[in-house]
Structure formats: C-alpha cells, structure tokens
Design an enzyme around this catalytic site. Structure first.
Site, short mmCIF file in Angstrom:
data_model
loop_
_atom_site.label_atom_id
_atom_site.label_comp_id
_atom_site.label_asym_id
_atom_site.label_seq_id
_atom_site.Cartn_x
_atom_site.Cartn_y
_atom_site.Cartn_z
N ARG A 1 0.83 -1.21 0.00
CA ARG A 1 0.00 0.00 0.00
C ARG A 1 0.86 1.26 0.00
O ARG A 1 0.52 2.27 -0.61
CB ARG A 1 -0.98 -0.01 1.18
CG ARG A 1 -1.77 1.29 1.33
CD ARG A 1 -3.05 1.14 2.17
NE ARG A 1 -2.93 0.26 3.31
CZ ARG A 1 -2.25 0.54 4.43
NH1 ARG A 1 -1.64 1.69 4.57
NH2 ARG A 1 -2.17 -0.35 5.40
N TYR B 1 -17.93 16.16 -15.18
CA TYR B 1 -18.30 14.75 -15.06
C TYR B 1 -19.28 14.59 -13.89
O TYR B 1 -19.02 15.10 -12.80
CB TYR B 1 -17.03 13.93 -14.84
CG TYR B 1 -17.27 12.47 -14.61
CD1 TYR B 1 -17.66 11.65 -15.67
CD2 TYR B 1 -17.14 11.90 -13.36
CE1 TYR B 1 -17.89 10.31 -15.47
CE2 TYR B 1 -17.36 10.56 -13.16
CZ TYR B 1 -17.74 9.76 -14.22
OH TYR B 1 -17.97 8.43 -14.02
N ASP C 1 -9.21 18.76 -14.76
CA ASP C 1 -9.43 17.36 -15.13
C ASP C 1 -9.07 17.24 -16.60
O ASP C 1 -9.78 17.75 -17.47
CB ASP C 1 -10.90 17.00 -14.85
CG ASP C 1 -11.21 15.54 -15.14
OD1 ASP C 1 -10.55 14.95 -16.02
OD2 ASP C 1 -12.14 14.99 -14.53
N LYS D 1 -9.87 6.09 -19.08
CA LYS D 1 -10.29 6.55 -20.38
C LYS D 1 -9.10 6.48 -21.36
O LYS D 1 -8.62 5.40 -21.63
CB LYS D 1 -10.87 7.96 -20.26
CG LYS D 1 -11.85 8.10 -19.07
CD LYS D 1 -13.12 7.26 -19.21
CE LYS D 1 -13.92 7.16 -17.91
NZ LYS D 1 -14.27 8.43 -17.30
C1 LIG Z 1 -14.68 8.87 -15.98
C2 LIG Z 1 -14.33 10.22 -15.55
C3 LIG Z 1 -14.03 10.50 -14.21
C4 LIG Z 1 -14.13 9.46 -13.11
O1 LIG Z 1 -13.17 8.48 -13.25
P1 LIG Z 1 -13.37 6.93 -12.83
O2 LIG Z 1 -12.11 6.30 -13.28
O3 LIG Z 1 -14.60 6.42 -13.50
O4 LIG Z 1 -13.52 6.93 -11.34
C5 LIG Z 1 -13.64 11.80 -13.91
N1 LIG Z 1 -13.58 12.77 -14.85
C6 LIG Z 1 -13.87 12.53 -16.13
C7 LIG Z 1 -13.77 13.63 -17.13
C8 LIG Z 1 -14.25 11.26 -16.53
O5 LIG Z 1 -14.56 11.04 -17.82
#
Ligand SMILES: *Cc1c(COP(=O)(O)O)cnc(C)c1O
Length: 386
Positions: A54, A107, A180, A205
């Site tokens: 961890r 998101y 983000d 993604k």
């Molecule tokens: C999918 C997504 C998230 C969240 O991420 P997870 O891996 O699903 O927890 C945050 N911001 C954006 C822009 C996303 O597309």
C-alpha cells in the site's frame, strides 16, 4: 529525470519514462511486481524504500514516473479510480467550511462526490460556466473559494475554458486550480504548463486506452501539497494494484498515436454530422462553428475524440442511441473502440434536475480508432432510423 531525458519529446517520454530495463535480467519490459511485502536487510533496512504494497510498489512507481513525465509535473500519484484520485485530492486540499467552485458540466461523478459525499463533511459547492471568465470572476468575488475545478473540453458539451486565464483568476483569489485533463490528455493539452496547480485523470479513459482497466491519477508540482496527497494515498489506501498500473503504463506508451487518430476520426465524424439535416447541433472544438474553436486551437495540439450532437427531441436522441452497431451503447469513453452514450440516463443520470444536468436531446460519441468510413456509415444508417 536527467536533463537529457527531460529534453525528449512527448512520445519518447511516454514510452521510456519509468521504463528502464530490468537490471538483473535485461528484460526490456520491466516485470510486474505482485509482491505485497518486501524483505528488509535488518530491521528498517529497506531496499529502495519498499516496505509494503500500500505504501509503495515498483510497478506503481514506474507508472507514477511516467505520468509525471508526460504531464510535466514534479509529483504523480496513481489510484484505483479517477474518483478515488479526486477524493484524495479534495481531502488533502480542503477543510470543513471550504468551498469548491466547479464547471457546470463537469463529469457527473465529480459533482456527486462533492454534493453528496463531501457535503456531509462541511464542504460547500457552487457551479458556474467556467468557459465564461467573467462569470468565474463574479463567483470568486461573491465568496471565497478554495478549489477551482475545471474540465476542458468539458463533458459532454465540449465547452472550452482558457486554462491560463482561469489559473490567473484563481490564483488572484487564493484558490487551488485543478484541471481534469481526462478528455484532452497530455498528448493534446498540458495544463501545468498553462498555470494550473493540479492535473486530475480518469486513466480509465484515454490513458489506459483499451477499456480494460479502471484507474485515476493526480499530477502536481507543489511539494507541500504532494506530501499531503502522498500521505492520504497511503493512509486511506485507494492505490492502483500492480496489474492495473502495468496495463495503464502499457496504454500510455501508444497515447500519442492514438490521440492523433482519435482526433482525425472525430473531426471527420463532426463534419459529417454538421451537414446532416436530422442533427440540430454538433459540439466539437475542431469545428470552426464551435464557440471555443480559436481558444482550443491555441491551447490544444489536437481536438480530441469526443463529439456530442443534439437531435430534434429527447425521443429522437434515444432512438438514435439504440440504432448504431459499430458505436456500442455503453458508458465510458477513450478506448480504441467507438462508444455511444446517452448522458441524461447514463453517465449524467446523477446530475438530472441539478445545475449540471445535460439536455435530453444530447448524445455523446467517443470516436474510436476504427476505419473512419465504417464509423460514418454506421452513423448514417442509424440517423436514417431516427
Ligand atoms: C470517468 C471520468 C471521471 C471518473 O473516473 P473513474 O475512473 O470512472 O472513477 C472523472 N472525470 C472525467 C472527465 C471522466 O470522464
């Protein structure tokens, strides 16, 4: 990083940072370390600081080195999901009574994390249109803000925010400026170089890129904030596992070429849709008709793979969403395969009826890297059924 490594281009960093060959065998691809614990040379005699899975793992270290290199940051942390990364950052940066100012089409899960989880710990939330810097300035003057949170291009309406302008406003107001960067990825946009303090990713993604691993990341420069984030990563424990870290590293190695092809295919899709009589609006920053086109052209080195479109009605949008074949109806985005999402009932169901709600006519496409003619033919056929 040595000066020579630091001077390398993006694609070289993506392939080589953190990926030195294994010194014992010469294996060009470093092994995946599954061990949860590490033998000590006498009590407290740790080899390279590794003690317990961890607190640290060599495969995770390799990914974190790679992430820092591609985003141009001093520190990177990898997590079990994008939301775990966001939660850790917000807990490191905020205290009860603090406010977050967020874009009004972030998101859905990011909005939910603050509105439904952190609110119970006394965190306030306001939203505004981040692509409108006057609106941001007013909101900052209204009430102190600790964290300014932006997604650009935003999800799913592809609004484009001036990161440098926003960073200047945020810093003037004493806020931490978080971007983000999931949609653009560092292959197309470098928020830290534009003045942002922290980059957040859902590596699920584009960074992973193959729809086979859930993960998240934070990249930042400030040493004091990095220490807090590192402590929480260890103390709360939402780390990425070794195989997840390794898959993400493998994905990142091809990020540069994938983003080029995603952008080319998405441009072709957006241009096709813009000329279709059943499509009332196309949201894609690569189109000259997009209000953020000029800014995106300056701030990004490509326009990315996400295209949203509006049909005449919610009913038409639903019918179209259920009519494509190559574009699979599924949540998520950023994989090599094309996906279609109906935000109102899928990814953004959690923000229905809030200020972050998505119009019912809107459909989001994650344009993959298949042969573009097949993608266009699939959309054409599906639109014929609307
Ligand atoms: C999918 C997504 C998230 C969240 O991420 P997870 O891996 O699903 O927890 C945050 N911001 C954006 C822009 C996303 O597309």
């Amino acid at each position: 990083m040595t000066a020579e490594q630091d001077a390398r281009g993006f694609a070289s960093k993506a392939i080589h940072a953190g990926q030195a060959f294994d010194p014992t065998t010469g294996a060009v691809i470093p092994p995946v370390h599954f061990s949860t614990t590490f033998a000590q040379d006498g009590i407290g005699g740790l080899r390279q600081g590794y003690e317990y899975g961890r607190s640290g793992n060599p495969t995770r270290t390799a990914l974190q080195t790679q992430l820092a290199a591609i985003e141009g940051g001093a520190h990177a942390f990898s997590f079990s999901s994008g939301l775990a990364a966001e939660d850790t950052l917000l807990r490191a940066a905020l205290a009860p009574g603090d406010e977050v100012l967020m874009g009004n089409d972030v998101y859905g899960g990011t909005h939910r994390l603050v509105a439904k989880v952190l609110a119970a710990w006394g965190i306030g939330l306001r939203v505004t249109d981040m692509s409108d810097l006057d609106a941001v300035r007013e909101a900052l003057e209204d009430k102190p803000v600790k964290v300014l949170w932006v997604e650009t291009p935003s999800n799913p309406l592809l609004r484009v925010t001036d990161i440098a302008g926003l960073a200047a406003l945020g810093h003037e107001a004493g806020a931490l400026v978080v971007v983000d960067n999931t949609f653009a990825t560092p292959a197309l946009q470098q928020p830290l170089a534009l003045g942002a303090d922290v980059v957040v990713h859902s590596t699920t993604k584009y960074l992973g890129g193959h729809s086979d691993v859930v993960g998240g990341a934070l990249v930042l420069n400030d040493d004091a904030l990095a220490e807090k984030v590192g402590f929480l990563q260890f103390a709360v424990g939402a780390i990425s596992g070794p195989l997840d870290a390794w898959l993400t590293t493998r994905g990142i190695k091809t990020l540069d070429v994938r983003m080029q092809r995603h952008s080319e295919n998405a441009q072709a899709v957006a241009e096709y849709l813009e000329g279709h009589p059943k499509v009332s609006r196309v949201y894609y920053p690569g189109l000259p008709s997009h209000p953020g086109h000029e800014l995106a052209a300056r701030q990004m080195s490509g326009f990315g793979g996400i295209v949203s479109l509006a049909l005449e009605s919610g009913e038409a949008a639903r019918r179209f969403s259920e009519s494509t074949r190559l574009f699979q109806l599924a949540e998520s985005l950023g994989g090599v395969e094309s996906l279609l999402n109906y935000p109102d009932e899928m990814t953004h169901a959690s923000v229905r009826g809030t200020e972050a709600a998505v119009p019912v006519e809107v459909v989001r496409l994650s344009v993959g890297i298949e042969s573009v003619d097949d993608l266009l033919a699939d959309l054409d056929r599906a639109l014929g059924e609307v």
